[in-house]
Design an enzyme around this catalytic site. Structure first.
Site, short mmCIF file in Angstrom:
data_model
loop_
_atom_site.label_atom_id
_atom_site.label_comp_id
_atom_site.label_asym_id
_atom_site.label_seq_id
_atom_site.Cartn_x
_atom_site.Cartn_y
_atom_site.Cartn_z
N SER A 155 0.81 -1.21 0.00
CA SER A 155 0.00 0.00 0.00
C SER A 155 0.85 1.26 0.00
CB SER A 155 -0.93 -0.01 1.23
OG SER A 155 -1.84 1.05 1.18
N GLU A 156 1.90 1.27 0.80
CA GLU A 156 2.79 2.43 0.89
C GLU A 156 3.73 2.52 -0.31
OE1 GLU A 156 3.08 5.03 3.39
OE2 GLU A 156 1.04 4.29 3.65
N GLY A 157 3.78 1.48 -1.12
CA GLY A 157 4.59 1.49 -2.33
C GLY A 157 6.05 1.18 -2.11
#
Length: 165
Positions: A21-23
């Site tokens: 999600s945070e990449g």
């Protein structure tokens, strides 16, 4: 607290989900599953750090990345902001910003948000609701940054070995 194998699997799967999600785990620059990623600045170029002796912004006084008008010192797999790092480093008696320390910090943040047991038990939508004020990429985040659809993250959680309650 001794974790069952299912709880360990869910905890690992949530870490993988948050890194997705945070990449950080998908950053083209990472050489260590996102543990080495620094928030991308306005130039859009992914950046990493290689010295895990401390949070990377501890060694870069005054350096702050800016993206979309947002200033940030986020670093590591779970994009820990530097301003909170010294207190957690002391509280948890962490000696470095290694992957192990980043994992211990994630556990602490989940506990403080009342979401740790939800992670262990697979109540992932509850985790999103309880933690979206920490991680801007989670559904429901108030920060105006790109967020992921809940189902996308639930799919990553399951693919990473987690079981949704």
């Amino acid at each position: 607290m001794e974790l069952t194998q299912a709880q360990q699997n869910n905890r690992k799967a949530f870490g993988d989900t948050l890194a997705f999600s945070e990449g950080t785990s998908t950053s083209p620059a990472t050489r260590n599953k996102g543990y080495d990623v620094i928030v991308t600045g306005t130039d859009g170029k992914p950046e990493i750090f290689t010295d895990y002796s401390d949070h990377p912004f501890a060694n870069r006084p005054g350096k702050v990345f800016s993206k979309n008008g947002q200033r940030s010192t986020a670093a590591g797999r779970y994009q820990q902001l530097y301003r909170f790092w010294p207190a957690y480093k002391q509280q948890l008696k962490l000696t470095d910003f290694s992957p192990k320390s980043q994992e211990l910090l994630l556990d602490q943040l989940l506990k403080e948000q009342g979401a740790y047991l939800d992670v262990l038990n697979g109540n992932i939508n509850a985790v999103f609701a309880k933690c979206c004020d920490i991680w801007a990429s989670l559904p429901g985040s108030p920060y105006g940054q790109h967020t992921h659809e809940p189902q996308t993250l639930l799919d990553v959680f399951v693919k990473s070995g987690g079981v949704i309650a």
